[in-house]
Design an enzyme around this catalytic site. Structure first.
Site, PDB file in Angstrom:
ATOM      1  CG  PHE A  34     -32.567  -4.174  82.912  1.00 10.37           C
ATOM      2  CD1 PHE A  34     -31.722  -3.253  83.527  1.00 10.37           C
ATOM      3  CD2 PHE A  34     -33.735  -3.716  82.331  1.00 10.37           C
ATOM      4  CE1 PHE A  34     -32.057  -1.903  83.572  1.00 10.37           C
ATOM      5  CE2 PHE A  34     -34.078  -2.370  82.357  1.00 10.37           C
ATOM      6  CZ  PHE A  34     -33.246  -1.468  82.986  1.00 10.37           C
ATOM      7  CE1 TYR A 168     -42.422 -10.830  78.135  1.00  9.11           C
ATOM      8  CE2 TYR A 168     -43.617  -8.968  77.193  1.00  9.11           C
ATOM      9  CZ  TYR A 168     -42.806  -9.496  78.175  1.00  9.11           C
ATOM     10  OH  TYR A 168     -42.388  -8.697  79.216  1.00  9.11           O
TER      11      TYR A 168
END
Length: 345
Positions: A34, A168
């Site tokens: 993206f 993450y």
């Protein structure tokens, strides 16, 4: 397969006509994603040569197909947990390689952690070998579930090291450490961007983040799912603003190695966002509430003083404006990919 080259262009290192900026060869890891694809577009439009590297785990060829075949654009299918071999000079490296939404990075948390740590190591080694600048796309997730708001860069965060988001959060924190150490020990020119929630066209409709979830649910006439009470907040930065910030940070003085927050300090509750989306899509979707996921932050808002003072950067696109092209993009995606009714007029 890793290392496959779809298109390679020769590197022209002449100076751009009418510009003082030298044409560069730039590696963008995660360039089919993206944010990465928008960065490819912007830097390519400035006349630079782009090597886009992606394993297509979450990136999509549809994001970059318009560049494939251009002499100044090269795509390489490659996973950065493996060393990246690049022939010839490299001037800059942007490391955006890693799934960024919880549903995506939690599918294979070990691979997510490897992407952050081994990917950073491999790209830092490439930067050291080539004498290139390198930028790490870090995240506001390094602040965990923050106890102060807004979050300045010197806030050390409140992070759970053994939760479902840890692969993450801790991976990005570890990558920041590696960037610091490569600069300190080897003199590599490093930059660290702590990116807050970003939205815009080219988000995957199945991305799993709040803007894509709300817009797709509203356009499809499904219930809009709000987790927790809906009073938790986020700050939303339009992708064009973020790309401007990333490029400004890469161009900043070599000695500027401290992390820099990049995000829009405008703060919205999840309920506010849902009602804005309902209004813009003219959807009759109902709001439904589910349990808050483990370690989901209650508040997320950047202090962008450092970006303003050192980069002269701040976002220019308010949420109410940026949602319009975002909703139009999702409506078109749904028309192409599903038979569900799309309610946007």
């Amino acid at each position: 397969m890793a290392g496959e080259i779809v298109k390679m262009g020769a590197v022209d290192r002449r100076r751009a006509s009418g510009s003082n900026n030298r044409i560069k060869r730039i590696v963008i890891a995660g360039g089919a994603g993206f944010v990465g694809s928008h960065l490819c577009d912007r830097l390519h439009a400035q006349g630079h040569h782009i090597l886009c590297v992606d394993n297509l785990e979450t990136g999509r060829m549809s994001n970059i197909n318009h560049l494939v075949g251009d002499a100044r654009f090269e795509f390489r299918l490659h996973d950065v947990i493996n060393p990246l071999i690049v022939e010839g000079p490299v001037d800059e490296i942007y490391n955006l390689a890693c799934a960024a939404s919880p549903p995506k990075y939690q599918i294979d948390p070990v691979h997510t952690f490897k992407t952050s740590i081994l990917g950073a190591l491999n790209l830092l080694d490439l930067a050291r070998d080539k004498g290139a600048r390198i930028l790490q796309a870090s995240t506001s997730e390094v602040y965990g579930d923050p106890e102060i708001s807004p979050q300045p860069e010197n806030y050390r965060g409140s992070v759970n090291t053994v939760g479902p988001r840890s692969c993450y959060d801790e991976g990005k924190r570890g990558a920041e450490t590696l960037f610091h150490d490569y600069n300190d020990r080897y003199g590599v020119v490093t930059k660290i961007a702590r990116i807050f929630n970003t939205y815009g066209p080219r988000m995957n409709p199945e991305d799993g983040r709040v803007v894509s979830n709300f817009v797709v649910q509203a356009l499809s006439g499904r219930d809009i799912t709000i987790y927790g009470t809906g009073e938790q907040t986020r700050s939303f930065c339009y992708v064009d603003d973020l790309v401007t910030g990333l490029i400004a940070l890469m161009a900043s003085p070599a000695e500027m190695t401290d992390p820099v927050n990049l995000g829009n300090p405008g703060e919205f509750t999840m309920q506010e966002l849902a009602r804005i989306v309902l209004d813009k899509t003219r959807s009759k979707s109902a709001l439904v509430y589910r349990d808050l996921p483990v370690d989901d932050p209650r508040q997320r808002r950047p202090d962008i003083t450092r970006a303003r003072d050192r980069l002269g950067w701040e976002p220019t696109v308010p949420l109410m404006q940026g949602l319009d092209p975002t909703i139009a993009y999702f409506a078109a995606e749904l028309r192409r990919n599903t038979k569900e009714p799309v309610r946007a007029s």
